[in-house]
Design a protein around this motif. Structure first.
Motif, short mmCIF file in Angstrom:
data_model
loop_
_atom_site.label_atom_id
_atom_site.label_comp_id
_atom_site.label_asym_id
_atom_site.label_seq_id
_atom_site.Cartn_x
_atom_site.Cartn_y
_atom_site.Cartn_z
N SER A 98 0.84 -1.21 0.00
CA SER A 98 0.00 0.00 0.00
C SER A 98 0.87 1.26 0.00
CB SER A 98 -0.93 0.01 1.21
OG SER A 98 -1.85 -1.05 1.14
N ALA A 99 1.93 1.25 0.79
CA ALA A 99 2.84 2.40 0.83
C ALA A 99 3.54 2.58 -0.52
CB ALA A 99 3.86 2.21 1.95
N ALA A 100 3.97 1.48 -1.11
CA ALA A 100 4.63 1.55 -2.42
C ALA A 100 3.68 2.10 -3.48
CB ALA A 100 5.13 0.16 -2.83
N LYS A 101 2.42 1.70 -3.41
CA LYS A 101 1.43 2.20 -4.38
C LYS A 101 1.15 3.69 -4.17
CE LYS A 101 -0.67 -2.14 -5.70
NZ LYS A 101 -1.87 -2.95 -5.77
N ALA A 102 1.22 4.15 -2.93
CA ALA A 102 1.04 5.59 -2.67
C ALA A 102 2.20 6.37 -3.29
CB ALA A 102 0.95 5.86 -1.17
#
Length: 149
Positions: A98-102
């Motif tokens: 999720s952090a990488a996608k943000a």
């Protein structure tokens, strides 16, 4: 590699992540777990590579609400330097994705941005038959360097 939504987020096993970090001095590892996890469970240790991990909470304990300033905090820590690769790790690989996608979304249209990687299995990995983490899969189970505070 870049698309309208930013560079693709690729997945690496913990051993592949370590190898990438060993071979690319411009790659960075971001641990997105909570302060409690860093303190009580431990953190990846990159000291043998003469580097440190970056710690930024993706979700904040105790309610696990998403940190709305995550990308801003990362940009502040990087202070204008652009790593060649950014690797994200959490407990099992879910929050880090999720952090990488943000970060991916923040780089939309940027053809010069870093390659993004999620460390599949995370730091502690999956639950074993006894409902414990850290022995079946993940950074620790693969015997990669880590330390406890």
């Amino acid at each position: 590699m870049s698309t309208d939504t930013g560079p693709a987020v690729q997945e690496l096993l913990p051993t592949q992540a370590w190898s990438l970090l060993e071979n690319d001095p411009n790659a960075v590892l971001i641990d997105v777990r909570t302060k409690a996890e860093w303190s009580f469970v431990g953190k990846p240790d990159l000291s043998s590579l003469d580097r440190s991990i970056i710690t930024i909470e993706w979700a904040r304990y105790p309610d696990m609400s998403v940190n709305p300033r995550f990308v801003e905090e990362l940009n502040n820590i990087l202070d204008g330097s652009i790593p060649s690769k950014i690797l994200f790790i959490c407990r099992s690989g879910v929050r880090s994705m999720s952090a990488a996608k943000a970060v991916q979304a923040s780089l939309a249209g940027d053809t010069q941005g870093p390659d993004l990687f999620n460390v599949a299995e995370g730091f502690e990995g999956d639950l074993d038959a006894e409902k414990h983490r850290g022995g079946l899969s993940g950074w620790k189970a693969h015997g990669l360097p880590w330390r406890q505070s």
